[in-house]
Design a protein around this motif. Structure first.
Motif, short mmCIF file in Angstrom:
data_model
loop_
_atom_site.label_atom_id
_atom_site.label_comp_id
_atom_site.label_asym_id
_atom_site.label_seq_id
_atom_site.Cartn_x
_atom_site.Cartn_y
_atom_site.Cartn_z
N ILE A 57 -1.16 11.10 -1.13
CA ILE A 57 -2.01 10.09 -0.48
C ILE A 57 -1.56 9.91 0.97
O ILE A 57 -2.37 9.67 1.87
N ALA A 58 -0.25 10.07 1.21
CA ALA A 58 0.28 9.87 2.56
C ALA A 58 -0.16 10.98 3.51
O ALA A 58 -0.31 10.76 4.71
N ARG A 69 -4.66 9.68 10.70
CA ARG A 69 -4.42 8.41 11.37
C ARG A 69 -3.13 8.40 12.18
O ARG A 69 -2.80 7.41 12.81
N GLY A 70 -2.40 9.52 12.12
CA GLY A 70 -1.21 9.66 12.93
C GLY A 70 -0.09 8.68 12.59
O GLY A 70 0.71 8.32 13.45
N CYS A 129 -8.54 6.85 4.83
CA CYS A 129 -8.88 6.79 6.25
C CYS A 129 -10.14 5.97 6.50
O CYS A 129 -10.81 6.16 7.52
N LYS A 130 -10.48 5.07 5.59
CA LYS A 130 -11.64 4.21 5.73
C LYS A 130 -12.91 4.98 6.09
O LYS A 130 -13.50 4.76 7.15
N PRO A 131 -13.33 5.90 5.22
CA PRO A 131 -14.53 6.68 5.54
C PRO A 131 -15.77 5.80 5.46
O PRO A 131 -15.76 4.76 4.80
N GLU A 132 -16.83 6.23 6.19
CA GLU A 132 -18.08 5.49 6.11
C GLU A 132 -18.87 5.88 4.88
O GLU A 132 -19.72 5.15 4.41
N ILE A 133 -18.58 7.12 4.41
CA ILE A 133 -19.28 7.60 3.22
C ILE A 133 -18.26 8.14 2.23
O ILE A 133 -17.33 8.85 2.63
#
Lengths: 366, 334
Positions: free
Chosen positions: A117-118, A125-126, A175-179
């Motif tokens: 997951i990391a 996201r760096g 990564c907080k995707p929109e979809i």
């Protein structure tokens, strides 16, 4: 719904594969659109091209042997086919997340769950290693995995199927995707675990406002989850509309056939199951006309030679459309059980005195 | 047939003196070494009347398939007994027992891809049982195979083909033809439709229904698709972690579940009706089915049960009949 609100617009997507047996035309002109925050279900049987459709959007089709021959997929107006990043961000993993049918085989068995997951957090996201590890544990908590810190240090074989699917979701939303594209996310799970995962997806959607594209063959899951639905058959979308359009105003004979082939759970009626006879067409040599014509009880001569390009339009709040010649102005029949657009009622006098429309509507509302 | 008619018919069938198949406290443990045992099936008593279809549902790992296989002697029994037409079947089958019982009891397997030998032709696969058990000339075997291929909706000239040339639905038809060609009385169908697409499932279910009518079959129908099991079965049995928690008439049990586990299982089953789904509260429960190696004391469902009481963790509930219904439930609430 206006263009602006559509997050993802797919138009005329065509995908084929070279095989020893020849060229398979797996996807033959697929159109659909997904609005922000909504759930679109893509329904169809195995081999109808639903997985290939989303895999080509994600750039997961191996090329060769695969080939996108035509079409476009635009995310917020930007073309994404053949691209790996738009607006300075990776598409795959960062803007569109994906979960797969079989969590057992889609995770790396040699890495701990926490490290897996990391990984996207560090890449997209760096984050530093330590921050990513902390964020991974938080994501496991978000997906309701008990004892997240301990579980993050474990390997996939130590997880059950339901827990692995939660870990997959944690990874996909990292990564907080929109979809979020979910390809048969619960097919390998028991109904009780399926209910947990579906609830989790709905809760996460309410919190983050992400759109979900749910691929499934289970009409029950569609009824529970979807806002809008695209029904696929033989590489094409045959009907699309809101979930109520699809279930209560089915306009394509295949949609109706699928519903009749499932046992109804209305205690008042125990009708017999109506199987769809025959099997889907061979996509090495797809039929020139409608792919469903050989199995369709209402097939006409024109159905075998030409695909129906005129969709039935605008019956609900959202575009409800079916690719079927029966909806053509000059169609000689309006079979009972199918939904025909309102304005047909007046014109219908030409055919059967308008009664079939009413009958059809009552049938489909049973 | 009206609801009342069916109910009385079902009550008559359950009240019949000699059921076709009856298990008493059937138990199957698998030894894992180091003193650990998997309690796959633990004391299951079930009677199946002649021409009845009993649906067996439960999550994966609940022991449904093991129960079906132990019933047919494909696994040795650890304890308990199976009676077929009143005759007790041996705990350990010898070759002669299989030879004798093959004509009475058969099985249709779950996966039509792995249960057909890829190196045998369709004629050999479907006809093997006949050549072994019926002492027919090869020409007669061929004739019967051709007839059965027609009966299950395939062509007689498919006989020389190999399994890989068929679709999933067609292979499942081959599995059905192979099991039924000996005209058995009792057939265990282990998830016969779960590998198939919706439109094809209906074809196979209707085929089984027609053959049941024409041959007078008795079926144990194992599946996890609750809607389909309700549709197919006369009675429905729910299994959890190796034991039965509820048995009753399929419709009654589906629409009025009594055991909390049955309630959760049926509530988790999404219905293909968006309006119904929108109005339905989520019944998802926490946790997963525990390991059958360390079976908890008391009721096996206690640690996940929304209605758990103190007694549940100490005393194992027995299957008891409910007064007002043709139903048996293993729960301290009743």
């Amino acid at each position: 719904m206006s263009e602006q609100k559509d997050l993802l617009v797919v138009e005329d997507l065509n995908v084929e594969f070279d095989t020893y047996g020849g060229v398979v035309q797996a996807v033959r002109g697929v159109d659909f659109r997904v609005a922000a925050g909504e759930t679109l279900a893509i329904v169809g049987e195995s081999g109808c091209g639903k997985s290939v459709t989303v895999q080509s959007i994600m750039g997961l089709i191996p090329m060769p042997p695969g080939r996108i021959t035509r079409g476009s997929a635009r995310l917020r107006g930007h073309e994404i086919l053949g691209q790996s990043r738009i607006d300075g961000r990776e598409i795959r993993g960062a803007q569109i997340g994906m979960i797969f049918q079989d969590p057992m085989t889609s995770l790396n068995p040699t890495m701990t769950i926490g490290d897996q997951i990391a990984e996207p957090l560090q890449v997209h996201r760096g984050l530093s290693r330590a921050d990513a590890a902390r964020e991974a544990i938080r994501l496991l908590e978000v997906t309701r995995i008990p004892e997240a810190a301990k579980r993050a240090k474990q390997y996939p074989f130590e997880f059950s199927g339901g827990m692995l699917q939660r870990a997959m979701i944690a990874m996909a939303i990292a990564c907080k995707p929109e979809i979020l594209i979910a390809d048969e996310p619960t097919t390998a799970l028991d109904v009780t675990i399926q209910a947990q995962i579906l609830d989790l997806l709905q809760e996460l959607q309410a919190e983050t406002g992400m759109a979900i594209v749910l691929i499934t063959h289970d009409l029950g899951v569609v009824a529970r989850m979807a806002d809008s639905v695209a029904v696929m058959y033989a590489g094409k979308v045959v009907e699309r509309g809101s979930v109520d359009d699809i279930f209560y105003r089915s306009a394509h004979p295949y949609t109706l056939g699928l519903r009749a082939a499932m046992p109804s759970n209305d205690p008042a009626l125990k009708q017999s199951l109506q199987p769809i006879e025959g099997s889907p067409p061979d996509l090495f040599a797809p039929p020139p006309g409608c792919g469903y014509a050989p199995r369709c009880p209402h097939a006409m001569v024109v159905c075998e030679s030409q695909p129906a390009e005129t969709p039935l339009a605008g019956t609900g709040a959202r575009d409800h459309a079916a690719h079927c010649w029966l909806h053509h102005d000059e169609s000689p029949m309006k079979p009972a059980g199918l939904f025909f657009r309102e304005s047909d009622a007046s014109r219908n006098e030409k055919f059967e005195g308008g009664s079939a429309v009413e009958e059809g509507r009552n049938e489909s509302r049973r | 047939m009206s609801h009342e008619d069916k109910q009385s018919a079902a009550m008559q069938s359950t009240a019949m003196q000699t059921p076709l198949v009856k298990t008493r406290e059937l138990t199957k443990y698998f030894d894992m070494g180091r003193g650990q045992r998997v309690h796959a099936v633990d004391g299951v008593s079930l009677a199946i009347a002649e021409r009845e279809i009993v649906g067996l549902v439960g999550e994966s790992g609940s022991g449904k398939s093991t129960f079906g296989k132990t019933l047919l002697g494909l696994h040795d029994k650890t304890a308990g007994e199976v009676r077929f037409r009143g005759e007790a079947l041996p705990a350990h089958y010898r070759a002669a027992d299989y030879q004798r019982l093959a004509g009475n009891m058969q099985m249709i397997f779950q996966d039509p891809y792995s249960s057909l030998n890829p190196r045998m032709t369709v004629g050999e696969i479907v006809g093997e049982g006949l050549s072994l058990h019926a002492h027919l000339k090869s020409a007669e075997v061929k004739e019967r195979v051709a007839e059965w291929l027609r009966r299950v909706g395939l062509q007689p000239d498919h006989m020389s083909r190999y399994p890989h040339e068929f679709s999933g639905g067609q292979r499942q038809r081959l599995g059905i033809a192979r099991a039924l060609i000996l005209e058995p009385d009792f057939v265990v169908c282990d998830e016969p439709i779960s590998a198939l697409d919706v439109s094809v499932q209906a074809q196979v279910v209707n085929l089984l229904g027609e053959l049941k009518e024409s041959m007078g079959l008795t079926l144990l129908f194992i599946a996890h698709d609750l809607s389909m099991v309700r549709y197919v079965s006369d009675r429905m049995a729910v299994m959890y972690l190796g034991s039965l928690v509820e048995i009753g008439r399929a419709d009654e049990l589906y629409f009025d579940p009594k055991h909390p586990y049955t309630e959760v299982l049926i509530g988790s089953n999404p219905e293909p009706d968006p309006k119904l789904e929108r109005g339905r509260p989520s019944t998802a429960i926490q946790g997963e089915i525990p390991s059958p190696v360390n079976v908890p004391a008391g009721c096996r469902f206690a640690n996940r049960c929304p209605k758990v009481m103190d007694v549940c963790r100490q005393v194992t509930p027995q299957l008891i009949p409910l007064k007002e219904l043709t139903r048996q439930v293993a729960c301290h609430l009743y």
